[in-house]
Design an enzyme around this catalytic site. Structure first.
Site, PDB file in Angstrom:
ATOM      1  CE1 TYR A 142       5.217 -63.273 -99.628  1.00 52.22           C
ATOM      2  CE2 TYR A 142       3.282 -64.052 -98.304  1.00 52.22           C
ATOM      3  CZ  TYR A 142       3.838 -63.488 -99.514  1.00 52.22           C
ATOM      4  OH  TYR A 142       2.785 -63.356-100.659  1.00 52.22           O
TER       5      TYR A 142
ATOM      6  CB  VAL B 171      -2.258 -76.481-102.361  1.00 50.89           C
ATOM      7  CG1 VAL B 171      -3.200 -75.278-102.785  1.00 50.89           C
ATOM      8  CG2 VAL B 171      -2.944 -77.574-102.030  1.00 50.89           C
TER       9      VAL B 171
ATOM     10  CG  ASN C   9       3.172 -79.116-104.367  1.00 50.12           C
ATOM     11  OD1 ASN C   9       4.220 -78.713-105.298  1.00 50.12           O
ATOM     12  ND2 ASN C   9       3.213 -79.271-103.281  1.00 50.12           N
TER      13      ASN C   9
HETATM   14  P1  NAD Z   1       6.450 -65.058-108.154  1.00 48.89           P
HETATM   15  O1  NAD Z   1       7.429 -65.871-107.131  1.00 48.89           O
HETATM   16  O2  NAD Z   1       5.937 -66.110-109.148  1.00 48.89           O
HETATM   17  O3  NAD Z   1       6.936 -63.978-108.532  1.00 48.89           O
HETATM   18  C1  NAD Z   1       7.904 -63.006-107.660  1.00 48.89           C
HETATM   19  C2  NAD Z   1       8.762 -62.431-108.622  1.00 48.89           C
HETATM   20  O4  NAD Z   1       9.639 -61.425-108.064  1.00 48.89           O
HETATM   21  C3  NAD Z   1       9.665 -63.478-109.264  1.00 48.89           C
HETATM   22  O5  NAD Z   1       9.915 -63.058-110.575  1.00 48.89           O
HETATM   23  C4  NAD Z   1      10.817 -63.378-108.682  1.00 48.89           C
HETATM   24  O6  NAD Z   1      12.112 -63.691-109.403  1.00 48.89           O
HETATM   25  C5  NAD Z   1      10.922 -61.728-108.270  1.00 48.89           C
HETATM   26  N1  NAD Z   1      11.907 -61.551-106.929  1.00 48.89           N
HETATM   27  C6  NAD Z   1      11.924 -62.038-105.746  1.00 48.89           C
HETATM   28  N2  NAD Z   1      12.631 -61.332-105.429  1.00 48.89           N
HETATM   29  C7  NAD Z   1      13.266 -60.582-105.894  1.00 48.89           C
HETATM   30  C8  NAD Z   1      14.347 -59.310-105.566  1.00 48.89           C
HETATM   31  N3  NAD Z   1      14.925 -59.319-104.421  1.00 48.89           N
HETATM   32  N4  NAD Z   1      14.298 -58.299-106.563  1.00 48.89           N
HETATM   33  C9  NAD Z   1      13.691 -58.538-107.686  1.00 48.89           C
HETATM   34  N5  NAD Z   1      12.959 -59.550-108.043  1.00 48.89           N
HETATM   35  C10 NAD Z   1      12.718 -60.609-107.172  1.00 48.89           C
HETATM   36  O7  NAD Z   1       5.081 -65.197-107.432  1.00 48.89           O
HETATM   37  P2  NAD Z   1       3.638 -64.419-107.662  1.00 48.89           P
HETATM   38  O8  NAD Z   1       2.590 -65.353-107.263  1.00 48.89           O
HETATM   39  O9  NAD Z   1       3.542 -63.860-108.952  1.00 48.89           O
HETATM   40  O10 NAD Z   1       3.831 -63.265-106.669  1.00 48.89           O
HETATM   41  C11 NAD Z   1       3.724 -61.939-107.319  1.00 48.89           C
HETATM   42  C12 NAD Z   1       3.270 -60.746-105.888  1.00 48.89           C
HETATM   43  O11 NAD Z   1       2.001 -61.054-105.409  1.00 48.89           O
HETATM   44  C13 NAD Z   1       4.276 -61.019-104.610  1.00 48.89           C
HETATM   45  O12 NAD Z   1       4.646 -59.955-104.124  1.00 48.89           O
HETATM   46  C14 NAD Z   1       3.350 -61.996-103.610  1.00 48.89           C
HETATM   47  O13 NAD Z   1       3.762 -61.486-102.322  1.00 48.89           O
HETATM   48  C15 NAD Z   1       1.994 -61.193-104.078  1.00 48.89           C
HETATM   49  N6  NAD Z   1       1.117 -62.256-103.834  1.00 48.89           N
HETATM   50  C16 NAD Z   1       0.697 -63.329-104.723  1.00 48.89           C
HETATM   51  C17 NAD Z   1      -0.229 -64.275-104.270  1.00 48.89           C
HETATM   52  C18 NAD Z   1      -0.510 -65.443-105.083  1.00 48.89           C
HETATM   53  O14 NAD Z   1      -1.452 -66.187-104.825  1.00 48.89           O
HETATM   54  N7  NAD Z   1      -0.026 -65.695-106.211  1.00 48.89           N
HETATM   55  C19 NAD Z   1      -0.991 -63.878-103.082  1.00 48.89           C
HETATM   56  C20 NAD Z   1      -0.656 -62.957-102.130  1.00 48.89           C
HETATM   57  C21 NAD Z   1       0.354 -61.929-102.594  1.00 48.89           C
HETATM   58  N1  UDP Z   2      -1.123 -77.799 -98.891  1.00 50.17           N
HETATM   59  C1  UDP Z   2      -1.439 -79.187 -99.316  1.00 50.17           C
HETATM   60  N2  UDP Z   2      -0.620 -80.198 -99.880  1.00 50.17           N
HETATM   61  C2  UDP Z   2       0.557 -79.593-100.833  1.00 50.17           C
HETATM   62  C3  UDP Z   2       0.751 -78.004-100.507  1.00 50.17           C
HETATM   63  C4  UDP Z   2      -0.294 -77.451 -99.918  1.00 50.17           C
HETATM   64  O1  UDP Z   2      -2.139 -79.897 -98.611  1.00 50.17           O
HETATM   65  O2  UDP Z   2       1.216 -80.135-101.404  1.00 50.17           O
HETATM   66  C5  UDP Z   2      -1.805 -77.303 -98.353  1.00 50.17           C
HETATM   67  C6  UDP Z   2      -1.388 -76.137 -97.226  1.00 50.17           C
HETATM   68  O3  UDP Z   2      -0.946 -76.867 -95.962  1.00 50.17           O
HETATM   69  C7  UDP Z   2      -2.186 -75.166 -97.034  1.00 50.17           C
HETATM   70  C8  UDP Z   2      -3.003 -75.014 -98.480  1.00 50.17           C
HETATM   71  O4  UDP Z   2      -2.644 -76.256 -99.047  1.00 50.17           O
HETATM   72  O5  UDP Z   2      -3.358 -75.578 -96.069  1.00 50.17           O
HETATM   73  C9  UDP Z   2      -2.656 -73.870 -99.193  1.00 50.17           C
HETATM   74  O6  UDP Z   2      -0.895 -73.938 -99.227  1.00 50.17           O
HETATM   75  P1  UDP Z   2      -0.146 -73.046-100.290  1.00 50.17           P
HETATM   76  O7  UDP Z   2       1.045 -73.358 -99.971  1.00 50.17           O
HETATM   77  O8  UDP Z   2      -0.581 -73.057-101.706  1.00 50.17           O
HETATM   78  O9  UDP Z   2      -0.642 -71.349 -99.824  1.00 50.17           O
HETATM   79  P2  UDP Z   2      -0.844 -70.706 -98.398  1.00 50.17           P
HETATM   80  O10 UDP Z   2      -2.107 -70.328 -98.563  1.00 50.17           O
HETATM   81  O11 UDP Z   2      -0.877 -71.665 -97.250  1.00 50.17           O
HETATM   82  O12 UDP Z   2       0.042 -69.494 -98.343  1.00 50.17           O
END
Ligand code: NAD
Ligand code: UDP
Length: 324
Positions: free
Chosen positions: A147, A189, A192
């Protein structure tokens, strides 16, 4: 000139993508949502399906696709550790080949393209809070690398298409974001702890719970993403988008128990490898350049998220599909 734009949202059926699609449809834009439903389901965009300015395309972004658009938000990528580690090679391909495909489309259509990058590009950071200038501490060989390194390579591709081909780009680095429509089994987290608290199950705290994260409510985040896309062409980023209020995972667990009025216990499990000890965005740049800062307090956002989790039946959500 019309202000209505043709906008592609890859990953548009996901947690963040579906909210982004909603906001863009409400603004009257012509929205194409592209998704392979690896970590999402159609129900996330069901309410949009009968809107005349919304179109849903089932497609995998690692394969080329030809569409005519004015803007692209590239969100397609599994985002939760459990989801992106499920098939790490596919995760890396989605970030890298997916970026090449959307950048090629942007170059051909002269479209503006925004990359949803991540705070994971900073790895397990030694600098707190993290400014955009910090180059990060990523383990290229660990279980999170598919990732982190995929997103880092995607940023590189965005910059090179911009420098070489004058593609109009934007890069946002998103920090932990939560809210309604998180996949209940994504292993993050917040999802969950809420699911466990509502079911009366033990809350699974990894390590001693002293590690911190900074959680941004999805409405604030989507507001920042759209501001970045609509901002001046001179400001391409990368820019951090997140809530700077940090909380330890132990305090988060206690807060969720309190808000759900749950009698669940907190149990400690081993900390996963390479789990960042601290993560907190420096959002000075976003404040200065976009006039953006989060407004939703963690307790308020959690209450809305808990209300949504109460309204769904987790049985309707499946873990990622094999063979992707
Ligand atoms: P999510 O998993 O809910 O959404 C991702 C979407 O992409 C899903 O609908 C999935 O089916 C689709 N997808 C995955 N692989 C694909 C592919 N090969 N072709 C077409 N579609 C595909 O996650 P999210 O939290 O909504 O995240 C959206 C974006 O934001 C991601 O790129 C993620 O890396 C980025 N992001 C999210 C967070 C967060 O905390 N939510 C933090 C940092 C970055
Ligand atoms: N974590 C936890 N319990 C869970 C899931 C996650 O304590 O059931 C912790 C994990 O180890 C991390 C933080 O919560 O330190 C955030 O985890 P998450 O997977 O939400 O996102 P990350 O920031 O690690 O990508």
């Amino acid at each position: 000139m019309s202000t209505i734009k043709r906008i592609l949202v890859t990953g548009g059926a996901g947690f963040l993508g579906s909210h982004l699609c909603e906001r863009l449809v409400e603004r009257g834009h012509d929205v194409i949502c592209l998704d392979n439903f690896f970590t999402s389901q159609k129900s996330n965009v069901a309410a949009l399906l009968d809107r005349p300015n919304f179109e849903l395309v089932r497609h995998d972004i690692t394969l080329p696709i030809f569409l005519e658009v004015d803007e692209i938000y590239n969100l397609a990528c599994p985002a939760a550790p459990g989801h992106y580690q499920y098939n790490p090679i596919k995760t890396l391909k989605t970030s890298v080949v997916g970026a090449i495909n959307v950048l090629g489309m942007a170059k051909r259509c002269r479209a503006k393209v925004l990359q949803a990058s991540t705070s994971e590009v900073y790895g397990d950071p030694e600098v707190h809070p993290q400014p955009e200038s910090y180059r990060g501490a990523v383990n290229a060989l660990g279980p999170r690398a598919c990732y982190d390194e995929g997103k880092r390579a995607a940023e590189t591709l965005f910059m090179d298409y911009h420098r070489m081909n004058r593609v109009n780009i934007r890069v946002v680095r998103i920090f932990n974001t939560y809210g309604p429509r998180m996949h209940p089994f994504d292993g993050r987290v917040v999802s969950n702890f809420i699911r466990q608290a509502l079911a009366g199950d033990d809350l699974t705290l990894f390590g001693d719970g002293s590690q911190t994260r900074s959680f941004c409510y999805r409405d604030d985040l989507i507001d920042g993403v759209i501001r970045m896309m609509d901002g001046p062409d001179e400001f391409i980023g990368p820019v951090n988008l997140g809530n700077p209020d940090a909380v330890s995972m132990l305090d988060l667990a206690k807060m969720i128990l309190d808000l759900t009025d749950s009698k669940s216990k907190i149990v400690q499990l081993p900390l996963p490898p390479d789990d960042p000890a601290r993560r907190q965005p420096d959002i000075t740049l976003a404040c200065e350049k976009l006039g953006w800062e989060p407004t939703v307090l963690l307790r308020d956002g959690l209450q809305k998220t808990i209300a949504w989790f109460r309204s769904i039946d987790p049985k309707h959500y499946r873990p990622p599909t094999p063979n992707y």
